[in-house]
Motif scaffolding. Structure first.
Motif, PDB file in Angstrom:
ATOM      1  N   SER A 194       0.835  -1.210   0.000  1.00 12.33           N
ATOM      2  CA  SER A 194       0.000   0.000   0.000  1.00 12.33           C
ATOM      3  C   SER A 194       0.866   1.255   0.000  1.00 12.33           C
ATOM      4  O   SER A 194       0.569   2.234  -0.703  1.00 12.33           O
ATOM      5  CB  SER A 194      -0.932  -0.004   1.209  1.00 12.33           C
ATOM      6  OG  SER A 194      -1.808  -1.109   1.174  1.00 12.33           O
ATOM      7  N   LEU A 195       1.933   1.235   0.793  1.00 15.46           N
ATOM      8  CA  LEU A 195       2.827   2.391   0.876  1.00 15.46           C
ATOM      9  C   LEU A 195       3.504   2.655  -0.464  1.00 15.46           C
ATOM     10  O   LEU A 195       3.570   3.804  -0.923  1.00 15.46           O
ATOM     11  CB  LEU A 195       3.882   2.156   1.958  1.00 15.46           C
ATOM     12  CG  LEU A 195       4.940   3.250   2.124  1.00 15.46           C
ATOM     13  CD1 LEU A 195       4.301   4.556   2.581  1.00 15.46           C
ATOM     14  CD2 LEU A 195       6.015   2.815   3.120  1.00 15.46           C
ATOM     15  N   MET A 196       3.997   1.600  -1.114  1.00  6.24           N
ATOM     16  CA  MET A 196       4.677   1.781  -2.388  1.00  6.24           C
ATOM     17  C   MET A 196       3.703   2.272  -3.456  1.00  6.24           C
ATOM     18  O   MET A 196       4.054   3.124  -4.280  1.00  6.24           O
ATOM     19  CB  MET A 196       5.323   0.465  -2.822  1.00  6.24           C
ATOM     20  CG  MET A 196       6.495   0.033  -1.968  1.00  6.24           C
ATOM     21  SD  MET A 196       7.809   1.275  -1.905  1.00  6.24           S
ATOM     22  CE  MET A 196       8.269   1.344  -3.615  1.00  6.24           C
ATOM     23  N   ARG A 197       2.513   1.738  -3.464  1.00  6.26           N
ATOM     24  CA  ARG A 197       1.524   2.187  -4.453  1.00  6.26           C
ATOM     25  C   ARG A 197       1.225   3.671  -4.275  1.00  6.26           C
ATOM     26  O   ARG A 197       1.207   4.437  -5.249  1.00  6.26           O
ATOM     27  CB  ARG A 197       0.231   1.374  -4.320  1.00  6.26           C
ATOM     28  CG  ARG A 197      -0.873   1.840  -5.259  1.00  6.26           C
ATOM     29  CD  ARG A 197      -2.077   0.933  -5.216  1.00  6.26           C
ATOM     30  NE  ARG A 197      -2.715   0.914  -3.913  1.00  6.26           N
ATOM     31  CZ  ARG A 197      -3.843   0.262  -3.649  1.00  6.26           C
ATOM     32  NH1 ARG A 197      -4.439  -0.444  -4.596  1.00  6.26           N
ATOM     33  NH2 ARG A 197      -4.361   0.287  -2.435  1.00  6.26           N
ATOM     34  N   TRP A 198       1.012   4.092  -3.036  1.00  8.01           N
ATOM     35  CA  TRP A 198       0.717   5.509  -2.777  1.00  8.01           C
ATOM     36  C   TRP A 198       1.911   6.383  -3.126  1.00  8.01           C
ATOM     37  O   TRP A 198       1.767   7.416  -3.800  1.00  8.01           O
ATOM     38  CB  TRP A 198       0.343   5.691  -1.310  1.00  8.01           C
ATOM     39  CG  TRP A 198       0.098   7.122  -0.943  1.00  8.01           C
ATOM     40  CD1 TRP A 198      -1.057   7.829  -1.077  1.00  8.01           C
ATOM     41  CD2 TRP A 198       1.058   8.045  -0.377  1.00  8.01           C
ATOM     42  NE1 TRP A 198      -0.888   9.124  -0.641  1.00  8.01           N
ATOM     43  CE2 TRP A 198       0.389   9.283  -0.204  1.00  8.01           C
ATOM     44  CE3 TRP A 198       2.389   7.941   0.003  1.00  8.01           C
ATOM     45  CZ2 TRP A 198       1.037  10.400   0.315  1.00  8.01           C
ATOM     46  CZ3 TRP A 198       3.032   9.052   0.524  1.00  8.01           C
ATOM     47  CH2 TRP A 198       2.348  10.261   0.672  1.00  8.01           C
ATOM     48  N   GLY A 199       3.106   5.981  -2.686  1.00  8.87           N
ATOM     49  CA  GLY A 199       4.297   6.807  -2.898  1.00  8.87           C
ATOM     50  C   GLY A 199       4.641   6.981  -4.359  1.00  8.87           C
ATOM     51  O   GLY A 199       4.875   8.103  -4.827  1.00  8.87           O
ATOM     52  N   ILE A 200       4.673   5.906  -5.119  1.00  9.38           N
ATOM     53  CA  ILE A 200       5.065   5.994  -6.527  1.00  9.38           C
ATOM     54  C   ILE A 200       4.016   6.733  -7.346  1.00  9.38           C
ATOM     55  O   ILE A 200       4.348   7.547  -8.219  1.00  9.38           O
ATOM     56  CB  ILE A 200       5.332   4.586  -7.083  1.00  9.38           C
ATOM     57  CG1 ILE A 200       6.641   4.068  -6.489  1.00  9.38           C
ATOM     58  CG2 ILE A 200       5.404   4.604  -8.610  1.00  9.38           C
ATOM     59  CD1 ILE A 200       7.011   2.673  -6.900  1.00  9.38           C
ATOM     60  N   ASN A 201       2.752   6.470  -7.091  1.00 11.07           N
ATOM     61  CA  ASN A 201       1.703   7.169  -7.849  1.00 11.07           C
ATOM     62  C   ASN A 201       1.711   8.664  -7.557  1.00 11.07           C
ATOM     63  O   ASN A 201       1.421   9.479  -8.445  1.00 11.07           O
ATOM     64  CB  ASN A 201       0.336   6.573  -7.540  1.00 11.07           C
ATOM     65  CG  ASN A 201       0.116   5.243  -8.242  1.00 11.07           C
ATOM     66  OD1 ASN A 201       0.663   4.998  -9.307  1.00 11.07           O
ATOM     67  ND2 ASN A 201      -0.675   4.379  -7.638  1.00 11.07           N
ATOM     68  N   LYS A 202       2.052   9.051  -6.324  1.00 13.43           N
ATOM     69  CA  LYS A 202       2.143  10.474  -5.990  1.00 13.43           C
ATOM     70  C   LYS A 202       3.382  11.105  -6.615  1.00 13.43           C
ATOM     71  O   LYS A 202       3.309  12.177  -7.233  1.00 13.43           O
ATOM     72  CB  LYS A 202       2.171  10.662  -4.473  1.00 13.43           C
ATOM     73  CG  LYS A 202       0.846  10.415  -3.773  1.00 13.43           C
ATOM     74  CD  LYS A 202      -0.180  11.475  -4.141  1.00 13.43           C
ATOM     75  CE  LYS A 202      -1.485  11.268  -3.380  1.00 13.43           C
ATOM     76  NZ  LYS A 202      -2.514  12.259  -3.763  1.00 13.43           N
ATOM     77  N   LEU A 203       4.518  10.460  -6.460  1.00 14.82           N
ATOM     78  CA  LEU A 203       5.771  11.036  -6.947  1.00 14.82           C
ATOM     79  C   LEU A 203       5.812  11.113  -8.471  1.00 14.82           C
ATOM     80  O   LEU A 203       6.325  12.077  -9.041  1.00 14.82           O
ATOM     81  CB  LEU A 203       6.960  10.209  -6.438  1.00 14.82           C
ATOM     82  CG  LEU A 203       7.266  10.289  -4.943  1.00 14.82           C
ATOM     83  CD1 LEU A 203       8.381   9.314  -4.583  1.00 14.82           C
ATOM     84  CD2 LEU A 203       7.646  11.704  -4.529  1.00 14.82           C
ATOM     85  N   PHE A 204       5.278  10.093  -9.138  1.00 12.02           N
ATOM     86  CA  PHE A 204       5.375  10.030 -10.594  1.00 12.02           C
ATOM     87  C   PHE A 204       4.063  10.355 -11.291  1.00 12.02           C
ATOM     88  O   PHE A 204       3.964  10.228 -12.510  1.00 12.02           O
ATOM     89  CB  PHE A 204       5.862   8.643 -11.019  1.00 12.02           C
ATOM     90  CG  PHE A 204       7.302   8.380 -10.669  1.00 12.02           C
ATOM     91  CD1 PHE A 204       8.313   8.696 -11.558  1.00 12.02           C
ATOM     92  CD2 PHE A 204       7.652   7.846  -9.446  1.00 12.02           C
ATOM     93  CE1 PHE A 204       9.650   8.453 -11.244  1.00 12.02           C
ATOM     94  CE2 PHE A 204       8.977   7.603  -9.109  1.00 12.02           C
ATOM     95  CZ  PHE A 204       9.971   7.916 -10.012  1.00 12.02           C
ATOM     96  N   ARG A 205       3.049  10.762 -10.507  1.00 12.32           N
ATOM     97  CA  ARG A 205       1.741  11.136 -11.055  1.00 12.32           C
ATOM     98  C   ARG A 205       1.213  10.040 -11.986  1.00 12.32           C
ATOM     99  O   ARG A 205       0.866  10.272 -13.144  1.00 12.32           O
ATOM    100  CB  ARG A 205       1.830  12.482 -11.775  1.00 12.32           C
ATOM    101  CG  ARG A 205       2.156  13.633 -10.843  1.00 12.32           C
ATOM    102  CD  ARG A 205       2.198  14.962 -11.563  1.00 12.32           C
ATOM    103  NE  ARG A 205       3.342  15.070 -12.423  1.00 12.32           N
ATOM    104  CZ  ARG A 205       4.564  15.403 -12.028  1.00 12.32           C
ATOM    105  NH1 ARG A 205       4.772  15.673 -10.740  1.00 12.32           N
ATOM    106  NH2 ARG A 205       5.567  15.490 -12.876  1.00 12.32           N
ATOM    107  N   ALA A 206       1.174   8.828 -11.438  1.00 12.68           N
ATOM    108  CA  ALA A 206       0.769   7.651 -12.204  1.00 12.68           C
ATOM    109  C   ALA A 206      -0.513   7.065 -11.623  1.00 12.68           C
ATOM    110  O   ALA A 206      -1.059   7.563 -10.633  1.00 12.68           O
ATOM    111  CB  ALA A 206       1.892   6.611 -12.180  1.00 12.68           C
ATOM    112  N   ASP A 207      -0.977   5.998 -12.244  1.00 13.65           N
ATOM    113  CA  ASP A 207      -2.150   5.278 -11.760  1.00 13.65           C
ATOM    114  C   ASP A 207      -1.922   3.777 -11.917  1.00 13.65           C
ATOM    115  O   ASP A 207      -2.677   3.075 -12.573  1.00 13.65           O
ATOM    116  CB  ASP A 207      -3.411   5.716 -12.526  1.00 13.65           C
ATOM    117  CG  ASP A 207      -4.676   5.058 -11.977  1.00 13.65           C
ATOM    118  OD1 ASP A 207      -4.696   4.749 -10.770  1.00 13.65           O
ATOM    119  OD2 ASP A 207      -5.618   4.823 -12.759  1.00 13.65           O
TER     120      ASP A 207
END
Length: 315
Positions: A131-144
């Motif tokens: 969950s943490l990695m999904r939130w962090g990467i999607n926020k940092l890289f503006r991904a989905d």
């Protein structure tokens, strides 16, 4: 060139590999199945051969090393990568393959987190880490991307042949996800079922050591792929800190004409200069990154042309 290649990296999966291969043969009968044995000490290699899979060996330990070998050696229009631990039912595989072959998808992510992962998985730290990695990467890289660390993916020839594998271990999934997002490749999410390992089958993932490796990989890739944002944040923080301590000194000087705290003023000056240096570093690396993106598009086009030529020869 294979039409669909199923890639199964394995390390001591004798208990489950026969079922995984059998499920693939039933669900995707036309697929070519490759099992890459990574120094297993049980009968994984023997069982995989008996079940009809093409078995090859990678002697450098680590999932990243196995995937590097797979991507170098196998040519296919679509690659379906699954784990050999029987945690991924194959019902969603045809949909994932169709997205690659017919809908121009570069990478299809098998999304466990939107289905049964949190109820089936009995390791709470793994749940939190995903969950943490999904939130962090999607926020940092503006991904989905809805499941960053899933080992269940379908990929195109273009993606596989332009993806530089640097990771040695389980952080490879994070690297694949960020690579696709950074170069604006088409990424699709397909919700897949997840089931926990059967009794007696042990996970090879060490929660804390491998978790820290994944976080470090995310940090490194953010610095490399988003240099202006990364160094810009550092520059902003350094400049703000220097100004916070510098303003009172300048205010006192304006009132008295005296600088009472020279050490503070000098330190603030150096911190402010460090902020400027960080800002210029980000600007320079941003220019380098822009050049890399142009080079990637050139490489991507060449790989795509190679696929078209191979397809014509096969026809």
């Amino acid at each position: 060139m294979d039409n669909v290649a199923v890639l199964i990296p394995c390390y001591n999966e004798a208990q489950t590999i026969a079922k995984v291969i059998g499920d693939v043969q039933k669900t995707i009968p036309d697929a070519v199945i490759y099992v890459y044995n990574n120094n297993s000490t049980d009968d994984t290699e023997k069982i995989a051969k008996e079940c009809g899979a093409i078995v090859r060996n990678e002697y450098k330990q680590g999932k990243g090393n196995v995937i590097r070998r797979m991507f170098r050696e196998i040519d296919a229009k679509c690659y379906l990568m699954i784990d050999g631990d029987d945690t991924y039912p194959l019902e969603s595989a045809p949909e994932m393959i169709d997205l690659v072959l017919n809908k121009n998808s570069d990478m299809v992510v098998g999304d466990r987190l939107s289905s049964t992962y949190f109820t089936e998985n009995k390791r709470p730290f793994h749940n939190f880490g995903n969950s943490l990695m999904r939130w962090g990467i999607n926020k940092l890289f503006r991904a989905d991307i809805r499941d960053i660390m899933t080992g269940y993916r379908a990929m195109s020839y273009d993606f596989v042949k332009t993806f530089p594998v640097f990771s040695k271990g389980f952080e490879i999934e994070t690297e694949m996800s960020i690579h696709a997002v950074n170069y604006n490749l088409q990424v699709d999410n397909v919700v897949v079922e997840y089931r926990d390992r059967p009794a007696g089958s042990e996970s090879k993932l060490n929660t804390l050591p491998d978790g820290f490796k994944v976080i470090r990989k995310m940090y490194t890739l953010y610095r490399n792929y988003r240099p202006m944002e990364f160094f810009g944040i550092i520059a902003f923080l350094l400049m703000i800190v220097s100004l916070i301590f510098m303003v009172p000194v300048i205010g006192a000087y304006a009132e008295t004409g005296l600088v009472e705290r020279f050490p503070t003023l000098i330190a603030c000056g150096f911190v402010f200069m460090a902020g400027l240096l960080s800002l210029f570093t980000g600007m320079i690396l941003k220019a380098v990154d822009s050049k890399d993106r142009k080079d990637f598009e050139y490489r991507y086009t060449r790989i795509h042309d190679r696929l078209k030529s191979a397809s014509k020869e096969n026809n």
